[in-house]
Enzyme design. Sequence first.
Site, mmCIF file in Angstrom:
data_model
loop_
_atom_site.group_PDB
_atom_site.id
_atom_site.type_symbol
_atom_site.label_atom_id
_atom_site.label_comp_id
_atom_site.label_asym_id
_atom_site.label_seq_id
_atom_site.Cartn_x
_atom_site.Cartn_y
_atom_site.Cartn_z
ATOM 1 C CB THR A 91 -0.935 0.017 1.219
ATOM 2 O OG1 THR A 91 -1.843 -1.086 1.126
ATOM 3 C CG2 THR A 91 -1.749 1.300 1.262
ATOM 4 C CG PHE A 136 0.319 4.818 3.566
ATOM 5 C CD1 PHE A 136 -0.860 4.862 4.300
ATOM 6 C CD2 PHE A 136 0.942 3.590 3.374
ATOM 7 C CE1 PHE A 136 -1.405 3.706 4.832
ATOM 8 C CE2 PHE A 136 0.403 2.426 3.902
ATOM 9 C CZ PHE A 136 -0.778 2.490 4.632
#
Length: 386
Positions: A282, A284
């Site tokens: 992921t 960010f």
Amino acid sequence: MRTASACAPASCENLSHAMAEMSPTNNPALLALRSEIDAVDRELLALLNRRAALALEVGEVKKLEGSVVFRPEREAQVIDGLKSSNPGPLGSDSVAPIWREIMSACRALETPTRVAYLGPAGTFSEEAALGFFGSSIVRVHCASIDEVFRTTAAGAADFGVVPVENSTEGMVARSLDQFLVTPLFIIGETSLFVRHNLLRKTNSLEGISAVCAHPQALAQCHMWLNDHLPHAERRPVASNAEGARLASLDPTLAAVASTRAGSEWGLHVVSPAIQDDANNRTRFAVVTHPERHPAPKASGHDCTSLVVTVSNRPGALHDMLVPLKANGVSMTKFESRPSRVALWEYLFFVDIEGHRDDANVAEALAEVDRIAGFLKVLGSYPVAVL
């Protein structure tokens, strides 16, 4: 009769003496090495305190000239430089987290940095925030991604950390939507390897009525849940750590979350690494308010994020992309999302290599602005060093 494990007192004494002689703590070579390590540690501590004193002097100079404490481009340049000049045997991958912590501790001497992210304790967002800023921060837990944006926009936090993209499920729509309705912009990014685990009070798959997690996590573990818990309800909650908290209160519930969340809430790791993609990551974004923090300057290894719309006519999208090619600007991401303003109109979220102050990027953006119906630069910032 004496058992085979027993021995005469004299024999036991001799055996104990022999084992003591062979013990690592009495090995002269090892003791000498430990002594050297202790001496190096004291040298390191002295050097770290010298660095901290210099950081305090830098802070005083910044106060006089009105500069901000945190400069993401400066920290990225320092870490990149150290990684490239690292002779080993310390791995270059270890350099970034070590120096992040050193910089974090020195920065905290100047002023506390308040960082907002999706909580409670134990979320991947918290892990990303600590990885980017180091642990010497004031942690501001938020109940939702929207609250992270609101808290940062209102000034209750200096920075916010929000997920923007996952390697399995694509963009995080809620974060991207918030960029259109808040003044926040991106000053940095970090990427995190996401390992999902099934957590529960009891170390068993039996009797699970529901699995609680953030909707993205449930989607990233879709196949495993189908195979192993086909009849369990999939219950979306605000964060994976919130799912872990709920599972700690009800033995019929399980959570999908990190091992940190499991430790935080006293849960067993019933099944580790249940994500469908073994390389699940992921990305960010680190966001802040333009009135409280300046945009990062070019670091030499940057990314620029923007959102654009084009008119509904043949070739409009092609025309928007031509300036990028003509100016030698490489596009690294291109995602579309419904605009919610008019039916079948779309917003395009684009990442390009380079900084908006680079001559070729500036020229390309100027041309795109003339063509596009709407253009907003979400930020130019150093690419992730972790």
